[in-house]
Design a protein around this motif. Structure first.
Motif, PDB file in Angstrom:
ATOM      1  N   GLU A 175       0.819  -1.221   0.000  1.00  0.00           N
ATOM      2  CA  GLU A 175       0.000   0.000   0.000  1.00  0.00           C
ATOM      3  C   GLU A 175       0.850   1.268   0.000  1.00  0.00           C
ATOM      4  O   GLU A 175       0.494   2.250  -0.643  1.00  0.00           O
ATOM      5  CB  GLU A 175      -0.905   0.030   1.244  1.00  0.00           C
ATOM      6  N   VAL A 176       1.946   1.275   0.754  1.00  0.00           N
ATOM      7  CA  VAL A 176       2.631   2.559   0.992  1.00  0.00           C
ATOM      8  C   VAL A 176       4.059   2.660   0.466  1.00  0.00           C
ATOM      9  O   VAL A 176       4.587   3.773   0.360  1.00  0.00           O
ATOM     10  CB  VAL A 176       2.641   2.937   2.506  1.00  0.00           C
ATOM     11  N   ALA A 177       4.714   1.517   0.143  1.00  0.00           N
ATOM     12  CA  ALA A 177       6.152   1.588  -0.161  1.00  0.00           C
ATOM     13  C   ALA A 177       6.434   2.146  -1.551  1.00  0.00           C
ATOM     14  O   ALA A 177       7.473   2.777  -1.768  1.00  0.00           O
ATOM     15  CB  ALA A 177       6.801   0.211   0.002  1.00  0.00           C
ATOM     16  N   GLY A 178       5.553   1.904  -2.508  1.00  0.00           N
ATOM     17  CA  GLY A 178       5.835   2.342  -3.877  1.00  0.00           C
ATOM     18  C   GLY A 178       7.045   1.628  -4.441  1.00  0.00           C
ATOM     19  O   GLY A 178       7.839   2.210  -5.177  1.00  0.00           O
ATOM     20  N   TYR A 179       7.209   0.371  -4.078  1.00  0.00           N
ATOM     21  CA  TYR A 179       8.382  -0.410  -4.499  1.00  0.00           C
ATOM     22  C   TYR A 179       7.892  -1.816  -4.799  1.00  0.00           C
ATOM     23  O   TYR A 179       7.250  -2.440  -3.945  1.00  0.00           O
ATOM     24  CB  TYR A 179       9.414  -0.413  -3.371  1.00  0.00           C
ATOM     25  N   ALA A 180       8.187  -2.299  -6.009  1.00  0.00           N
ATOM     26  CA  ALA A 180       7.562  -3.537  -6.480  1.00  0.00           C
ATOM     27  C   ALA A 180       7.964  -4.772  -5.664  1.00  0.00           C
ATOM     28  O   ALA A 180       7.124  -5.608  -5.345  1.00  0.00           O
ATOM     29  CB  ALA A 180       7.892  -3.760  -7.950  1.00  0.00           C
ATOM     30  N   ALA A 181       9.248  -4.881  -5.319  1.00  0.00           N
ATOM     31  CA  ALA A 181       9.699  -6.096  -4.623  1.00  0.00           C
ATOM     32  C   ALA A 181       9.257  -6.085  -3.163  1.00  0.00           C
ATOM     33  O   ALA A 181       9.196  -5.019  -2.540  1.00  0.00           O
ATOM     34  CB  ALA A 181      11.217  -6.203  -4.720  1.00  0.00           C
ATOM     35  N   PRO A 182       8.947  -7.262  -2.610  1.00  0.00           N
ATOM     36  CA  PRO A 182       8.473  -7.317  -1.219  1.00  0.00           C
ATOM     37  C   PRO A 182       9.595  -7.079  -0.207  1.00  0.00           C
ATOM     38  O   PRO A 182      10.773  -7.243  -0.528  1.00  0.00           O
ATOM     39  CB  PRO A 182       7.944  -8.751  -1.090  1.00  0.00           C
ATOM     40  N   PRO A 183       9.239  -6.719   1.019  1.00  0.00           N
ATOM     41  CA  PRO A 183      10.268  -6.565   2.061  1.00  0.00           C
ATOM     42  C   PRO A 183      10.812  -7.940   2.454  1.00  0.00           C
ATOM     43  O   PRO A 183      10.136  -8.949   2.285  1.00  0.00           O
ATOM     44  CB  PRO A 183       9.485  -5.948   3.219  1.00  0.00           C
ATOM     45  N   GLN A 184      12.036  -7.945   2.976  1.00  0.00           N
ATOM     46  CA  GLN A 184      12.664  -9.202   3.418  1.00  0.00           C
ATOM     47  C   GLN A 184      12.842  -9.258   4.922  1.00  0.00           C
ATOM     48  O   GLN A 184      12.998 -10.337   5.483  1.00  0.00           O
ATOM     49  CB  GLN A 184      14.041  -9.343   2.750  1.00  0.00           C
ATOM     50  N   ALA A 185      12.897  -8.099   5.548  1.00  0.00           N
ATOM     51  CA  ALA A 185      13.206  -8.049   6.973  1.00  0.00           C
ATOM     52  C   ALA A 185      12.257  -7.109   7.675  1.00  0.00           C
ATOM     53  O   ALA A 185      11.866  -6.077   7.122  1.00  0.00           O
ATOM     54  CB  ALA A 185      14.648  -7.564   7.173  1.00  0.00           C
ATOM     55  N   CYS A 186      11.882  -7.470   8.893  1.00  0.00           N
ATOM     56  CA  CYS A 186      11.120  -6.555   9.736  1.00  0.00           C
ATOM     57  C   CYS A 186      11.732  -6.581  11.124  1.00  0.00           C
ATOM     58  O   CYS A 186      11.692  -7.594  11.825  1.00  0.00           O
ATOM     59  CB  CYS A 186       9.659  -6.960   9.790  1.00  0.00           C
ATOM     60  N   LEU A 245       7.786  -1.280  14.223  1.00  0.00           N
ATOM     61  CA  LEU A 245       8.140  -2.276  13.218  1.00  0.00           C
ATOM     62  C   LEU A 245       8.765  -1.531  12.046  1.00  0.00           C
ATOM     63  O   LEU A 245       8.171  -0.568  11.556  1.00  0.00           O
ATOM     64  CB  LEU A 245       6.880  -2.998  12.729  1.00  0.00           C
ATOM     65  N   THR A 246       9.961  -1.939  11.613  1.00  0.00           N
ATOM     66  CA  THR A 246      10.521  -1.335  10.399  1.00  0.00           C
ATOM     67  C   THR A 246      10.710  -2.408   9.347  1.00  0.00           C
ATOM     68  O   THR A 246      11.425  -3.395   9.554  1.00  0.00           O
ATOM     69  CB  THR A 246      11.847  -0.581  10.626  1.00  0.00           C
ATOM     70  N   LEU A 247      10.047  -2.186   8.214  1.00  0.00           N
ATOM     71  CA  LEU A 247      10.087  -3.110   7.088  1.00  0.00           C
ATOM     72  C   LEU A 247      11.168  -2.681   6.121  1.00  0.00           C
ATOM     73  O   LEU A 247      11.200  -1.525   5.704  1.00  0.00           O
ATOM     74  CB  LEU A 247       8.746  -3.077   6.354  1.00  0.00           C
ATOM     75  N   ARG A 248      12.040  -3.628   5.779  1.00  0.00           N
ATOM     76  CA  ARG A 248      13.162  -3.302   4.888  1.00  0.00           C
ATOM     77  C   ARG A 248      13.329  -4.326   3.785  1.00  0.00           C
ATOM     78  O   ARG A 248      13.109  -5.515   3.989  1.00  0.00           O
ATOM     79  CB  ARG A 248      14.497  -3.286   5.653  1.00  0.00           C
ATOM     80  N   ARG A 249      13.797  -3.838   2.661  1.00  0.00           N
ATOM     81  CA  ARG A 249      14.320  -4.655   1.586  1.00  0.00           C
ATOM     82  C   ARG A 249      15.824  -4.676   1.804  1.00  0.00           C
ATOM     83  O   ARG A 249      16.443  -3.616   1.985  1.00  0.00           O
ATOM     84  CB  ARG A 249      13.943  -3.980   0.262  1.00  0.00           C
ATOM     85  N   VAL A 250      16.463  -5.849   1.819  1.00  0.00           N
ATOM     86  CA  VAL A 250      17.899  -5.923   2.115  1.00  0.00           C
ATOM     87  C   VAL A 250      18.721  -6.062   0.842  1.00  0.00           C
ATOM     88  O   VAL A 250      19.694  -5.340   0.639  1.00  0.00           O
ATOM     89  CB  VAL A 250      18.191  -7.093   3.080  1.00  0.00           C
ATOM     90  N   THR A 251      18.342  -6.992  -0.034  1.00  0.00           N
ATOM     91  CA  THR A 251      19.094  -7.218  -1.279  1.00  0.00           C
ATOM     92  C   THR A 251      18.308  -6.648  -2.457  1.00  0.00           C
ATOM     93  O   THR A 251      17.081  -6.575  -2.416  1.00  0.00           O
ATOM     94  CB  THR A 251      19.349  -8.720  -1.511  1.00  0.00           C
ATOM     95  N   PRO A 252      19.001  -6.234  -3.528  1.00  0.00           N
ATOM     96  CA  PRO A 252      18.274  -5.706  -4.685  1.00  0.00           C
ATOM     97  C   PRO A 252      17.365  -6.777  -5.285  1.00  0.00           C
ATOM     98  O   PRO A 252      17.697  -7.961  -5.228  1.00  0.00           O
ATOM     99  CB  PRO A 252      19.394  -5.341  -5.678  1.00  0.00           C
ATOM    100  N   PRO A 253      16.215  -6.380  -5.849  1.00  0.00           N
ATOM    101  CA  PRO A 253      15.300  -7.361  -6.455  1.00  0.00           C
ATOM    102  C   PRO A 253      16.032  -8.177  -7.509  1.00  0.00           C
ATOM    103  O   PRO A 253      16.848  -7.650  -8.252  1.00  0.00           O
ATOM    104  CB  PRO A 253      14.230  -6.480  -7.113  1.00  0.00           C
ATOM    105  N   GLY A 254      15.754  -9.479  -7.548  1.00  0.00           N
ATOM    106  CA  GLY A 254      16.413 -10.341  -8.521  1.00  0.00           C
ATOM    107  C   GLY A 254      17.618 -11.046  -7.931  1.00  0.00           C
ATOM    108  O   GLY A 254      18.109 -12.016  -8.486  1.00  0.00           O
ATOM    109  N   LEU A 255      18.086 -10.605  -6.784  1.00  0.00           N
ATOM    110  CA  LEU A 255      19.205 -11.272  -6.108  1.00  0.00           C
ATOM    111  C   LEU A 255      18.713 -11.988  -4.860  1.00  0.00           C
ATOM    112  O   LEU A 255      19.449 -12.175  -3.902  1.00  0.00           O
ATOM    113  CB  LEU A 255      20.293 -10.261  -5.740  1.00  0.00           C
ATOM    114  N   GLY A 256      17.474 -12.379  -4.837  1.00  0.00           N
ATOM    115  CA  GLY A 256      16.892 -13.089  -3.699  1.00  0.00           C
ATOM    116  C   GLY A 256      15.873 -12.225  -3.027  1.00  0.00           C
ATOM    117  O   GLY A 256      15.574 -12.396  -1.892  1.00  0.00           O
TER     118      GLY A 256
END
Ligand code: MD6
Ligand code: FE
Length: 211
Positions: free
Chosen positions: A98-109, A200-211
């Protein structure tokens, strides 16, 4: 009430009261389940070994940890139990969409628990390889005073109050801005069963396509 965001770094968004009471309660139940599987612990600062005042745990495929010898990093297991972190609850994946505006899902919270008198010093979230992805944060429970400045620690800071159900998004320039949590107002909410505040902080750790 509209607020003048001019002095905030670009890419900073504060969505007061974004989550309904029902969604807050549902996320709180999910946090209770996460903590049952992955107990809170107090990480230590790199080098000094000084413990954080805030208690932490994680969910997702990766979790953020810190200790004296290894420093800040992401790893797939709880440092004390050795078990994989519990899965990200569906409600958090929905929120990211809803709010991230980023296609790949988060990996870490990262799940932070603030009790009376605890705080989180000024920092930049910079341990992620994918700095293009935003960091999305959820506040649950007691009201707190949050600050955000600029890319240098000495930059002037803006202070805002974060209430239960508020969302903060750090994207763009704000992704690299110093920020922290000055204090909570103990007893201002009864949502958290242990008392205090959950962030709670939701983060993407690796670039999309690298896991
Ligand atoms: C807190 N938040 O609200 C601390 N980091 O307790 C953060 O450190 C934070 O709110 C990255 C993005 C949003 C945040
Ligand atoms: Fe942060």
């Amino acid at each position: 009430m509209p607020r003048d965001n001019a002095a905030f770094p670009s890419g900073f968004r504060h969505l007061p009261g974004y989550l309904s009471k029902k969604r807050q309660a549902s996320l709180m139940r999910a946090v209770v389940d996460i903590v049952a599987a992955a107990p809170f612990y107090r990480p230590a600062m790199p080098r000094t070994g000084k413990p954080f005042s805030v208690r932490m745990t994680n969910c997702g495929s990766l979790g953020w940890i810190s200790d004296r010898t290894g420093g800040y990093r992401y790893q797939p297991n709880h440092p004390q139990t050795g078990k994989p972190w519990p899965a990200l609850p569906a409600g958090l994946l929905d929120l990211w969409m809803e709010v991230a505006g980023y296609a790949a899902p988060p990996q870490a919270c990262l799940v932070n628990h603030y009790e009376a008198g605890t705080r989180l010093g000024s920092h930049i979230d910079a341990d992620e390889q994918d700095m293009a992805a935003p960091v999305v944060s959820v506040s649950l429970g007691d009201t707190a005073v949050f600050h955000i400045g600029g890319p240098r620690r000495a930059d002037p800071k803006q202070r805002i109050t974060l209430g239960s159900g508020d969302i903060v998004v750090l994207a763009g320039d704000a992704r690299l801005a110093y920020h922290g949590l000055d204090r909570i107002h103990p007893g201002s909410s009864d949502l958290v069963p242990w008392g205090g505040r959950i962030n709670l902080t939701l983060r993407r750790v690796t670039p999309p396509g690298l896991g």
